[in-house]
Design a protein around this motif. Structure first.
Motif, short mmCIF file in Angstrom:
data_model
loop_
_atom_site.label_atom_id
_atom_site.label_comp_id
_atom_site.label_asym_id
_atom_site.label_seq_id
_atom_site.Cartn_x
_atom_site.Cartn_y
_atom_site.Cartn_z
N ASN A 164 0.85 -1.20 0.00
CA ASN A 164 0.00 0.00 0.00
C ASN A 164 0.88 1.24 0.00
O ASN A 164 2.09 1.17 0.26
CB ASN A 164 -0.95 -0.01 1.20
N HIS A 165 0.27 2.39 -0.31
CA HIS A 165 1.10 3.58 -0.55
C HIS A 165 0.53 4.80 0.17
O HIS A 165 -0.43 5.41 -0.30
CB HIS A 165 1.16 3.84 -2.05
N THR A 166 1.13 5.14 1.32
CA THR A 166 0.68 6.32 2.07
C THR A 166 1.77 7.37 2.22
O THR A 166 1.49 8.47 2.69
CB THR A 166 0.18 5.93 3.48
N GLY A 167 3.02 7.03 1.85
CA GLY A 167 4.09 8.00 2.02
C GLY A 167 5.24 7.76 1.05
O GLY A 167 5.37 6.67 0.48
N TYR A 168 6.07 8.79 0.89
CA TYR A 168 7.17 8.71 -0.07
C TYR A 168 8.26 7.72 0.34
O TYR A 168 9.04 7.28 -0.50
CB TYR A 168 7.79 10.09 -0.25
N MET A 169 8.33 7.36 1.61
CA MET A 169 9.38 6.45 2.09
C MET A 169 8.94 5.00 2.14
O MET A 169 9.67 4.14 2.63
CB MET A 169 9.86 6.90 3.47
N ASP A 170 7.76 4.69 1.62
CA ASP A 170 7.22 3.33 1.73
C ASP A 170 8.16 2.26 1.18
O ASP A 170 8.27 1.17 1.75
CB ASP A 170 5.88 3.23 1.00
N GLU A 191 -6.55 5.50 2.95
CA GLU A 191 -7.33 4.28 2.71
C GLU A 191 -6.77 3.63 1.45
O GLU A 191 -6.08 4.27 0.66
CB GLU A 191 -8.81 4.62 2.49
N LEU A 192 -7.09 2.34 1.25
CA LEU A 192 -6.67 1.68 0.03
C LEU A 192 -7.45 2.23 -1.15
O LEU A 192 -8.68 2.26 -1.14
CB LEU A 192 -6.88 0.17 0.13
N LYS A 193 -6.74 2.66 -2.18
CA LYS A 193 -7.37 3.12 -3.41
C LYS A 193 -7.65 1.90 -4.30
O LYS A 193 -7.36 0.76 -3.95
CB LYS A 193 -6.42 4.09 -4.14
N THR A 208 -8.80 13.72 10.28
CA THR A 208 -9.18 14.85 9.42
C THR A 208 -8.65 14.72 8.00
O THR A 208 -8.71 15.67 7.22
CB THR A 208 -8.67 16.17 10.04
N ALA A 209 -8.10 13.56 7.65
CA ALA A 209 -7.69 13.33 6.27
C ALA A 209 -8.92 13.33 5.38
O ALA A 209 -10.03 13.03 5.84
CB ALA A 209 -6.96 11.99 6.15
N PRO A 210 -8.77 13.68 4.10
CA PRO A 210 -9.94 13.65 3.21
C PRO A 210 -10.49 12.24 3.08
O PRO A 210 -9.76 11.26 3.24
CB PRO A 210 -9.38 14.17 1.88
N SER A 211 -11.78 12.14 2.81
CA SER A 211 -12.36 10.82 2.55
C SER A 211 -11.79 10.27 1.26
O SER A 211 -11.17 10.99 0.47
CB SER A 211 -13.88 10.93 2.43
N LEU A 212 -12.02 8.99 1.01
CA LEU A 212 -11.53 8.38 -0.22
C LEU A 212 -12.11 9.08 -1.44
O LEU A 212 -11.40 9.31 -2.43
CB LEU A 212 -11.90 6.89 -0.24
#
Length: 256
Positions: free
Chosen positions: A42-48, A124-126, A226-230
């Motif tokens: 999964n991908h949530t950050g540049y250092m994944d 969230e998972l896209k 407070t992150a945006p919804s999917l």
């Protein structure tokens, strides 16, 4: 021995230590000690990619990540990426990267893939692209699901970098390999892969230290963050892609 890769691993270990990152790696025993696998992350950050690679390195393996080709043109990062035998991906012409990935898999390598293609702003998972499943099916290698949680607190899209000594917890969970039979329906396997990774991610989210205050920006709306919804994040991605296409069109237009 791979001098470039080994040197980069040593450097990243030193960076992790300087940052005080606190890793919890679960399921590293699922990483095959030899032979091919398609590592799906999964991908949530540049250092994944560094965190996923860290989990594989504990099993004595190196991962050849599929990354956007622009990185390979960077004067510093480019030679390192090529030295580590990572695989450039041109989103406009993906056949060549697919062929290169298959070659790596057939030679017994672990190939790392981000099926969401871009960082998830919602955390969230896209939607999953099917390339990882098709690679596994064509090569006979299993899928190796991996989820990372906490990466978004270090460096993610649209947020300031936090590369100093933050002591951020980083959770990495490796799931059981998923075989992909030649006669399987890729869409069904892709759906099952996403389902399993969603379950793994929910476990890590439950077990992660509670986020409060400003850190709620790194938590999905579903969990009270407070992150945006999917849906909102998808709209932002579409707008960004539209603006990028416009910029390319203007850049290509002849000057008066």
């Amino acid at each position: 021995m791979e001098p470039v890769y080994d040197s980069v691993v040593a450097l990243t270990r030193a960076v992790f230590a300087a940052q005080g990152l606190r890793f919890r790696i679960t399921g590293a025993h699922h990483v095959p000690r030899e032979g091919a696998a398609v590592m799906v992350i999964n991908h949530t950050g540049y250092m994944d990619f560094t965190y996923a690679g860290f989990a594989a390195e504990r099993a004595g393996r190196l991962v050849r990540f599929m990354c956007k080709d622009s990185i390979f043109h960077h004067r510093v990062a480019g030679p390192l990426m090529r030295g580590m035998k990572h695989i450039p991906v041109d989103r406009e012409a993906g056949a060549a990267s697919f062929k290169t990935a298959l070659k790596a898999l057939r030679s017994g390598e672990i190939v790392g893939v981000f099926p969401e293609a871009t960082i998830s702003r919602s955390f969230e998972l896209k939607e999953f692209k099917s390339g990882a499943v098709r690679m596994a099916q064509a090569s006979g290698a299993p899928l190796l699901p991996v989820v990372i949680w906490g990466s978004q607190r270090v460096w993610t899209k649209g947020k300031p970098k936090r590369m100093g000594r933050t002591g951020t917890p980083i959770a990495v969970r490796v799931g059981e390999p998923i075989p992909v039979p030649k006669n399987a329906d890729p869409a069904e396997i892709n759906a099952e892969l996403k389902r399993r990774m969603a379950e793994m991610l929910e476990i890590e989210q439950r077990e992660y230290p509670t986020l409060t205050g400003a850190d709620l920006q790194f938590l999905p709306a579903r969990l009270g963050g407070t992150a945006p919804s999917l849906e909102e994040a998808t709209a932002l991605d579409e707008q960004e892609a539209h603006e990028r296409r416009l910029a390319k069109g203007l850049a290509a237009a002849p000057q008066e």
